[in-house]
Enzyme design. Structure first.
Site, PDB file in Angstrom:
ATOM      1  N   THR A 145       0.833  -1.212   0.000  1.00 24.10           N
ATOM      2  CA  THR A 145       0.000   0.000   0.000  1.00 24.10           C
ATOM      3  C   THR A 145       0.865   1.259   0.000  1.00 24.10           C
ATOM      4  OG1 THR A 145      -1.648  -1.216   1.270  1.00 24.10           O
ATOM      5  CG2 THR A 145      -1.860   1.176   1.247  1.00 24.10           C
TER       6      THR A 145
ATOM      7  N   GLY B   6      -0.647   8.905   9.255  1.00 20.49           N
ATOM      8  CA  GLY B   6      -0.591   8.879   7.784  1.00 20.49           C
ATOM      9  C   GLY B   6      -0.196  10.187   7.162  1.00 20.49           C
TER      10      GLY B   6
ATOM     11  N   GLY C 247     -11.964  -2.830   3.370  1.00 19.30           N
ATOM     12  CA  GLY C 247     -10.493  -2.833   3.341  1.00 19.30           C
ATOM     13  C   GLY C 247      -9.878  -1.890   4.355  1.00 19.30           C
TER      14      GLY C 247
ATOM     15  N   LYS D  52       1.710   4.807  18.019  1.00 22.52           N
ATOM     16  CA  LYS D  52       1.841   6.187  17.525  1.00 22.52           C
ATOM     17  C   LYS D  52       1.992   7.166  18.689  1.00 22.52           C
ATOM     18  CE  LYS D  52      -0.890   4.903  13.516  1.00 22.52           C
ATOM     19  NZ  LYS D  52      -2.262   4.705  13.044  1.00 22.52           N
TER      20      LYS D  52
ATOM     21  N   GLY E 207      -3.768   4.905   4.024  1.00 20.07           N
ATOM     22  CA  GLY E 207      -4.060   4.836   2.597  1.00 20.07           C
ATOM     23  C   GLY E 207      -2.807   5.075   1.772  1.00 20.07           C
TER      24      GLY E 207
END
Ligand SMILES: NC(=O)c1ccc[n+]([C@@H]2O[C@H](COP(=O)([O-])OP(=O)(O)OC[C@H]3O[C@@H](n4cnc5c(N)ncnc54)[C@H](OP(=O)(O)O)[C@@H]3O)[C@@H](O)[C@H]2O)c1
Length: 440
Positions: free
Chosen positions: A13, A135, A188, A206, A303
């Protein structure tokens, strides 16, 4: 034009997202840094797997990890495969071989970050990790640079998109936890094994990484209180709404008279707060600095392209200094945000001493005197009640009773709801400052 050559460990990914952005924004990147970025090698497990992105004929796909560290042409090793041992060995070897490293691996950084930062300091190379937390949200650089002059007082984050998606679906559509999880898996968002997301471990990784940047200390992962969202029910979400709150999985850290109070827990957030409005699989981080006040960042926490964008930001930061006479020699990347110094271990406020408001839900027999008995037990444990609600249900054996307390000590709450208390089931939420955390 001379190019900077990348060696990727992983082309899933994140790796393919990075390749897609390089393809799409190549000209723009050249304009930014005056040179091209080129993926020279990509290491994968399965050479026969179909790839969503084709980085072009000049990229070699291989299963041989040593190519990344022995090829003198590779300037920056990008670790986007995940896992612990193999990733650790790769990053250590790459740094010792004189390569800069960019990684998205929060689990590895939470567990073994200090060791890797020490190796990076000795080699004088960059170990960058913007993509490891939230992200596409640039929180690492924000804490390291933009807010470097502020003392961080408090940090709150929604750092796991899967958990936030599940809670959002439970809130907006009244789904139960299992149905919302199954939907997240179908879309997903959640792995086949969603443990790390729903049990709070991914959020905790994190939080460890961000706490170092925010407070300049190391809060060991194994001492962090962690609670996931599996025990949150539609009933709690409904009660929360009635009281004016939304339930969120929060990472929380604050400085309390020089000690660090931190944890991961489901929390009730007042619905008027921006954090309460963070829906779906989005992430957000709220940092309160002593000079700047509250700052809130919001965006896609996972993502291919959002995460690839964060990886690319680190690569650009390194690449603009590389191979330029007089520039590379002077370039000393600050990986920890504290001049690469080893960080001391945090002076930790014991979690049982933390104080907050609490939400309690009990399921009780619908008999006279039960409310009074619970209220007395709470008073006996120095817990003062701010609000109470009881619902009646003639068809049910037990009815839910909810209390909201004034600020109380975690230990008193734990003692009050210990398994020997007579109520049939118990569930409670607590707050840090004006936020509520959940403990069962
Ligand atoms: N996905 C996200 O949105 C996201 C966001 C932030 C951070 N991250 C972090 O980024 C890292 C990568 O995540 P991802 O979602 O991109 O994972 P992924 O889709 O599963 O891709 C992993 C890639 O690494 C390769 N790989 C794994 N183990 C390997 C090994 N031992 N030797 C060689 N190649 C190996 C795989 O090869 P094959 O393709 O041949 O299987 C695959 O290309 C993780 O640390 C993750 O926590 C991910």
């Amino acid at each position: 034009m001379e190019s900077v050559k990348l060696g990727l460990a992983g082309f899933g990914t994140v790796g393919s997202g990075l390749a897609a952005i390089l393809e799409e924004n190549g000209d723009w990147i050249e304009r930014r840094i005056g040179r091209k970025l080129e993926i020279r090698t990509a290491v994968v497990r399965d050479l026969n797997k179909a790839r969503a992105v084709n980085p072009g004929p000049d990229t070699e796909f291989t299963t041989d990890m040593t190519r990344l560290t022995t090829d003198p042409e590779i300037d920056i090793v990008v670790e986007c495969m995940g896992g612990l041992e193999t990733a650790y060995d790769l990053i250590r070897t790459a740094l010792e071989a004189g390569k800069h490293v960019v990684t998205a691996n929060k689990h590895l950084l939470a567990e073994r970050g200090p060791e890797l930062f020490s190796i990076a300091r000795k080699s004088g190379k960059g170990l960058y990790y913007e993509a490891s937390c939230a992200g596409g949200i640039p929180i690492v650089e924000t804490l390291k640079s933009s807010l470097a002059g502020d003392r961080v007082l408090e940090m709150l984050g929604i750092l796991n998109g899967t958990a936030n998606y599940i809670l959002s679906e439970m809130t907006t559509k009244g789904m139960d936890f299992g149905t919302a999880l199954a939907l997240a898996q179908d879309l997903g968002y959640a792995e086949a094994d969603p443990t790390f997301d729903i049990e709070g471990f991914d959020t905790a990784h994190k939080l460890c990484v961000l706490s170092r940047l925010a407070f300049g200390v190391d809060y060991p992962l194994d001492r962090l209180p962690i609670q996931g969202i599996t025990s949150v029910t539609p009933l709690d979400i409904q009660f929360a709404r009635e009281f004016g709150y939304r339930v969120k999985l929060l990472a929380h850290a604050r400085s309390v008279e020089g000690r660090i109070e931190a944890g991961v827990h489901p929390a009730l957030v007042p619905y008027t707060y921006l954090l309460a409005r963070v829906g779906g699989n989005y992430n957000a981080v709220r940092v309160v600095g002593n000079a700047v006040g509250p700052v809130m960042l919001h965006g896609q926490g996972a993502g291919d392209k959002p995460t690839g964008s964060a990886v690319l930001a680190d690569i650009l930061d390194i690449a603009k200094h590389m191979n330029r006479p007089g520039c590379e020699e002077a370039y000393r990347p600050d990986n920890t945000g504290f001049g690469n110094a080893d960080l001391p271990e945090a002076d930790i406020l014991p979690p049982e001493e933390a104080r907050s408001k609490y939400y309690f839900r009990f399921t009780v027999a619908d008999r006279p005197g039960v409310m009074a008995a619970i209220a007395k037990s709470m008073a006996d444990h120095s817990i003062s009640i701010a609000q109470a609600v009881q619902k009646t249900d003639e068809d049910s054996e037990g009815v839910p009773v909810v209390f909201i307390s004034h600020e109380s000590r975690a230990k008193d709450v734990t003692d009050c709801i210990e398994p020997s208390t007579p109520w049939t089931s118990r569930f409670c939420l607590a707050s840090a400052s004006e936020f509520f955390k959940v403990s069962t």
